[in-house]
Design a protein around this motif. Sequence first.
Motif, mmCIF file in Angstrom:
data_model
loop_
_atom_site.group_PDB
_atom_site.id
_atom_site.type_symbol
_atom_site.label_atom_id
_atom_site.label_comp_id
_atom_site.label_asym_id
_atom_site.label_seq_id
_atom_site.Cartn_x
_atom_site.Cartn_y
_atom_site.Cartn_z
ATOM 1 N N THR A 1 8.649 -0.871 5.500
ATOM 2 C CA THR A 1 7.474 -0.962 4.628
ATOM 3 C C THR A 1 6.710 -2.259 4.912
ATOM 4 O O THR A 1 7.304 -3.337 4.977
ATOM 5 N N GLN B 1 -7.647 7.325 -1.202
ATOM 6 C CA GLN B 1 -6.733 7.750 -0.150
ATOM 7 C C GLN B 1 -5.361 7.085 -0.230
ATOM 8 O O GLN B 1 -4.437 7.505 0.463
ATOM 9 N N GLU B 2 -5.244 6.070 -1.055
ATOM 10 C CA GLU B 2 -3.967 5.364 -1.202
ATOM 11 C C GLU B 2 -3.962 4.648 -2.543
ATOM 12 O O GLU B 2 -4.981 4.562 -3.223
ATOM 13 N N ASP B 3 -2.802 4.171 -2.938
ATOM 14 C CA ASP B 3 -2.679 3.336 -4.123
ATOM 15 C C ASP B 3 -2.053 2.012 -3.700
ATOM 16 O O ASP B 3 -1.348 1.939 -2.691
ATOM 17 N N ARG C 1 0.851 -1.191 0.000
ATOM 18 C CA ARG C 1 0.000 0.000 0.000
ATOM 19 C C ARG C 1 0.887 1.242 0.000
ATOM 20 O O ARG C 1 1.800 1.364 0.812
ATOM 21 N N LEU C 2 0.599 2.132 -0.928
ATOM 22 C CA LEU C 2 1.448 3.309 -1.125
ATOM 23 C C LEU C 2 0.690 4.586 -0.792
ATOM 24 O O LEU C 2 -0.507 4.706 -1.088
ATOM 25 N N ARG C 3 1.395 5.545 -0.207
ATOM 26 C CA ARG C 3 0.776 6.862 -0.051
ATOM 27 C C ARG C 3 0.693 7.502 -1.432
ATOM 28 O O ARG C 3 1.451 7.165 -2.349
ATOM 29 N N LYS C 4 -0.244 8.416 -1.588
ATOM 30 C CA LYS C 4 -0.470 9.054 -2.887
ATOM 31 C C LYS C 4 0.811 9.742 -3.377
ATOM 32 O O LYS C 4 1.567 10.299 -2.604
#
Length: 236
Positions: free
Chosen positions: A209, A175-177, A137-140
């Motif tokens: 991570t 909210q995330e990618d 899960r990545l922050r934008k």
Amino acid sequence: MNNKFDALKDDDSGDHDQNEDSGSPKECEKEKNEEEEKDQNKKKTVVPGAGEHPLQYNYTFWYSRRTPGRPASSQSYEQNIKQIGSFASVEQFWRFYSHMTRPGDLTGHSDFHLFKEGIKPMWEDDANKSGGKWIIRLRKGLASRCWENLILAMLGEQFMVGEEICGAVVSVRFQEDIISIWNKTASDQATTARIRDTLRRVLNLPPNTIMEYKTHTDSIKAWEDFHGLVNASGGR
């Protein structure tokens, strides 16, 4: 590997979206058309052009988009996935990729899928059903770079796990990618560990991570449980 890919970028158009059929033939004619289409697809397997640099496997780009909150069946999910096109060489890859929207510029609930030719980006596909996926899960703001690094590593055979890799997905959410890489055999812990370590390296992920491995069997069960609850509550 990156230099090899960068040096071979091609500006030819890669917009080969597959259009939906607009007609409504009778069932028997529809089945006949579907069989003919399957036969044509078999004959149209892509091959590297003269002087091009072949990849070890052929691949297909897919795109999907859906309205959040709307219950989806497996059938509607399959109908919602659209083929962008297939390629067999480095040059053909760049013809598609250089004209595709970057994940960070997508809106809504959208996904890009890159899978080996002949494998659908679905849990139930024969190549996927005994496998699973690593999920990050990545922050934008990180999706475009991570997606490019991931697919170049996959096409360049950096994972070194034989035929285990099935494909990769980038999912754009509000909210995330999320990016994931799918493999054939969830029970092969040595292989899944190697994929994890390679993924961490090619994406240059910080040591803290969080990476989650999820089998497709668990994904199917969670999906069925969720939709069972939705149906039991009157679809809400």
